[in-house]
Write a protein that holds these residues in place. Structure first.
Motif, short mmCIF file in Angstrom:
data_model
loop_
_atom_site.label_atom_id
_atom_site.label_comp_id
_atom_site.label_asym_id
_atom_site.label_seq_id
_atom_site.Cartn_x
_atom_site.Cartn_y
_atom_site.Cartn_z
N THR A 77 0.83 -1.21 0.00
CA THR A 77 0.00 0.00 0.00
C THR A 77 0.86 1.26 0.00
OG1 THR A 77 -1.72 -1.16 1.23
CG2 THR A 77 -1.82 1.24 1.20
N ILE A 78 0.55 2.18 -0.90
CA ILE A 78 1.23 3.48 -0.91
C ILE A 78 0.49 4.41 0.06
CG2 ILE A 78 1.82 5.49 -2.31
CD1 ILE A 78 2.08 3.67 -4.71
N GLN A 79 1.15 4.77 1.14
CA GLN A 79 0.53 5.58 2.17
C GLN A 79 0.31 7.02 1.67
OE1 GLN A 79 -0.64 4.27 4.85
NE2 GLN A 79 0.32 2.24 4.69
N ALA A 80 -0.58 7.75 2.36
CA ALA A 80 -0.97 9.09 1.94
C ALA A 80 0.22 10.04 1.83
CB ALA A 80 -2.01 9.65 2.91
N ARG A 81 1.13 9.97 2.79
CA ARG A 81 2.27 10.88 2.79
C ARG A 81 3.13 10.69 1.53
NH1 ARG A 81 7.49 10.66 4.00
NH2 ARG A 81 8.52 12.53 4.83
N LEU A 82 3.42 9.43 1.20
CA LEU A 82 4.21 9.15 0.01
C LEU A 82 3.45 9.52 -1.26
CD1 LEU A 82 6.70 8.03 -1.38
CD2 LEU A 82 5.78 5.72 -1.07
N SER A 83 2.16 9.30 -1.23
CA SER A 83 1.33 9.65 -2.39
C SER A 83 1.40 11.15 -2.67
CB SER A 83 -0.12 9.21 -2.15
OG SER A 83 -0.90 9.43 -3.29
N ARG A 84 1.37 11.96 -1.61
CA ARG A 84 1.46 13.42 -1.77
C ARG A 84 2.83 13.80 -2.32
NH1 ARG A 84 -1.21 13.31 3.26
NH2 ARG A 84 0.77 13.69 4.35
N GLN A 85 3.89 13.15 -1.85
CA GLN A 85 5.23 13.45 -2.33
C GLN A 85 5.35 13.14 -3.82
OE1 GLN A 85 7.61 11.08 0.38
NE2 GLN A 85 8.22 12.90 1.53
N LEU A 86 4.78 12.02 -4.25
CA LEU A 86 4.81 11.66 -5.67
C LEU A 86 4.07 12.71 -6.50
CD1 LEU A 86 4.15 7.81 -5.45
CD2 LEU A 86 6.33 8.94 -5.98
N SER A 87 2.93 13.15 -5.96
CA SER A 87 2.13 14.15 -6.66
C SER A 87 2.89 15.47 -6.77
CB SER A 87 0.80 14.35 -5.95
OG SER A 87 0.04 15.34 -6.59
N ASP A 88 3.53 15.89 -5.67
CA ASP A 88 4.28 17.15 -5.67
C ASP A 88 5.45 17.09 -6.65
OD1 ASP A 88 2.56 18.07 -3.77
OD2 ASP A 88 3.91 17.70 -2.07
N ALA A 89 6.04 15.88 -6.77
CA ALA A 89 7.18 15.72 -7.68
C ALA A 89 6.73 15.41 -9.10
CB ALA A 89 8.09 14.62 -7.16
N GLN A 90 5.40 15.38 -9.30
CA GLN A 90 4.81 15.08 -10.61
C GLN A 90 5.28 13.73 -11.15
OE1 GLN A 90 5.79 18.58 -12.99
NE2 GLN A 90 3.86 19.55 -12.39
N VAL A 91 5.36 12.76 -10.22
CA VAL A 91 5.71 11.39 -10.58
C VAL A 91 4.42 10.57 -10.65
CG1 VAL A 91 6.90 9.28 -9.83
CG2 VAL A 91 7.98 11.53 -9.50
N LYS A 92 4.25 9.82 -11.72
CA LYS A 92 3.05 9.01 -11.88
C LYS A 92 2.98 7.97 -10.77
CE LYS A 92 0.54 6.02 -15.09
NZ LYS A 92 0.56 5.35 -16.42
N ARG A 93 1.84 7.92 -10.10
CA ARG A 93 1.67 7.02 -8.97
C ARG A 93 1.28 5.62 -9.46
NH1 ARG A 93 -2.20 4.86 -5.72
NH2 ARG A 93 -1.94 4.95 -3.45
N PRO A 94 2.12 4.60 -9.21
CA PRO A 94 1.73 3.24 -9.59
C PRO A 94 0.68 2.70 -8.64
CG PRO A 94 3.83 3.22 -8.45
CD PRO A 94 3.45 4.67 -8.61
N LYS A 95 0.15 1.52 -8.94
CA LYS A 95 -0.92 0.96 -8.11
C LYS A 95 -0.40 0.46 -6.77
CE LYS A 95 -3.97 -0.45 -11.90
NZ LYS A 95 -4.66 -1.62 -12.56
N THR A 96 0.83 -0.03 -6.72
CA THR A 96 1.33 -0.63 -5.48
C THR A 96 2.71 -0.09 -5.12
OG1 THR A 96 2.45 -2.49 -6.57
CG2 THR A 96 0.12 -2.78 -5.99
N LEU A 97 3.02 -0.14 -3.83
CA LEU A 97 4.34 0.23 -3.34
C LEU A 97 5.38 -0.74 -3.90
CD1 LEU A 97 6.09 2.00 -1.46
CD2 LEU A 97 5.59 0.37 0.37
#
Length: 456
Positions: A77-97
């Motif tokens: 599971t990609i936790q909320a904190r990491l998900s926000r970091q990916l979004s801020d860095a404009q990195v495409k979020r995969p489905k799983t950690l």
């Protein structure tokens, strides 16, 4: 267990749900398949080994903590904190950690990294201990185990120059404290508080063994490399992590006969005493073969239970669960072989007082299979016992029926490619050998074995 204060009553939305949290630890240690991806509660082979007294508690914790890796099939599971970091860095979020770590080049055994750094600190005459702050600053950034030398250099440099590092990677402090507690329950580490981890006296006194074990676990072949990131792909993590290969059992090398206190603390029901299954005396040479019951071999993993914890512990200490777990582990191997031979058109039978599995193929070839569950500690003893058993069974069958049958020993472990046992059995004694484990199968057949085409 909550009423007995073994577990803390964990309330979620004013409802007790301790299982939701505590079952994760069993999955993290490779004792059960995650109930998120395998709905039926299923114990792994390693869990049966532990319950059968073939591995102790601190040994289990140590070996699994050093084998545990990222990426894996449990932490997905990609936790909320990491998900926000990916979004801020404009990195495409995969489905799983699991997929994110794999794509990012993460291939790390964190427990092994801590052990390696502590060993190198000891060898370079520095205090073989690490603080939470040092781990946060210098070990957390490592993506692969080969970066241990960089971490050691930075730890030593910081100790020489000083400086404030407590603010680095503070979001991981709680996770590291949990890791310290886990590592401290093993034979390799001591964690006297939540802030420090150090090498144990056992590790220091057995440094050659520990170094060798580190080297073996750093080998790329010991890592789980995901090939897919869906549920079926994640299940392979538990297949692998829930099985303990012989070469991963190097940390078990201790003289338990000379350490009764250690055995008492780590083997609740006592050591597996290697007492063979009780065999009723036979009145003659003939054996009582009957069709194998596949449903019975696949019976549920149910153990004697009780609402009273003290009663449950008393049952465990009396060995009820130990004997049951050992039998289940053995029967899973028998079932797997039986299904393989039935698919070939063979008739498969067994005798509860002797033969584990007897196969007769449509072409007339027959073979007797003796199954042994083994660990690094008992491999030789159980092999010797099995040799005597298959020799006796083959002789009795020849005398009573006039028929010759091939003899095959089956173990639930992979042997090293340089092991001498396969040649000893197949070439010298003319006895076949099958090494079978979850997702692996290899066989060594004598040249003259008539049934080898079916099992080798």
């Amino acid at each position: 267990m909550i009423k007995s204060n073994v577990l803390t009553n964990n309330l979620r939305n004013e409802k007790a749900d301790a299982w939701r949290d505590y079952q994760q630890l069993l999955a993290e240690l490779g004792l059960i398949y995650s109930t998120l991806i395998h709905k039926t509660l299923t114990l792994t082979e390693l869990a049966h080994m532990f319950l059968a007294g073939e591995i102790g508690f601190s040994e289990l914790i140590g070996i699994q903590a050093l084998r545990y890796q990222y990426p894996n099939g449990q932490k997905s599971t990609i936790q909320a904190r990491l998900s926000r970091q990916l979004s801020d860095a404009q990195v495409k979020r995969p489905k799983t950690l699991t997929e994110l770590q794999s794509a990012s080049g993460v291939l790390l055994k964190p427990g092994l990294l801590v052990l390696k750094v502590l060993i190198e600190l000891l060898e370079s005459h520095h205090q073989p201990a690490l603080s939470i702050s040092e781990c946060l600053a210098f070990l957390i950034p490592c993506k692969v185990n080969a970066e241990w030398d960089m971490a050691v250099s930075e730890v030593i440099s910081h100790r020489r120059t000083g400086g404030e590092i407590s603010e680095v990677n503070e979001h991981s402090r709680r996770n590291l404290q949990d890791w310290f507690k886990l590592l401290g329950a093993s034979d390799f580490f001591v964690a006297n508080d939540d802030e420090h981890i150090a090498l144990s006296s056992f590790a220091i006194e057995n440094m050659d063994l520990v170094r060798s074990y580190c080297a073996s676990q750093e080998d790329l072949s010991t890592f789980w490399i995901p090939t897919s990131f869906d549920i079926s792909g994640r299940l392979t993590w538990f297949d692998r992590f829930g099985h303990l290969p012989l070469d991963a059992q190097g940390a078990l090398r201790r003289d338990l006969d000379a350490q009764p206190k250690y055995v008492e603390q780590n083997y609740v029901a006592g050591l597996d005493d290697d007492v063979e299954e009780e065999v009723r005396p036979s009145g003659g040479l003939a054996m009582n073969l009957s069709p194998i019951d596949l449903d019975y071999l696949e019976r549920e993993t149910t153990f004697q239970s009780s609402q009273d914890v003290e009663t449950l512990l008393a049952n465990i200490r009396r060995g009820f669960q130990k004997r049951h777990a050992k039998t289940l582990l053995h029967d899973r191997v028998v079932k797997s072989l039986a299904e393989r031979f039935i698919a070939q058109g063979a008739t498969v039978e067994s005798d509860p007082d002797s033969i584990d599995l007897f196969a007769l193929w449509p072409t007339g070839e027959t073979a007797i299979f003796e199954v042994k569950t083994v660990t690094q500690r008992n491999l030789q003893q159980r092999m010797r016992t099995a040799i005597g058993q298959v020799a006796e069974y083959a002789y009795r069958r020849k005398c009573s029926t006039g028929s010759l049958s091939d003899s095959v020993i089956v173990v639930n472990a992979e042997l090293d490619q340089n092991a001498w046992q396969p040649a000893f059995l197949s070439e010298y004694l003319k006895i076949g050998l099958i090494c079978t484990a979850p997702k692996s199968y290899s066989a060594f057949a004598p040249q003259q074995a008539r049934s080898k085409a079916y099992w080798s």
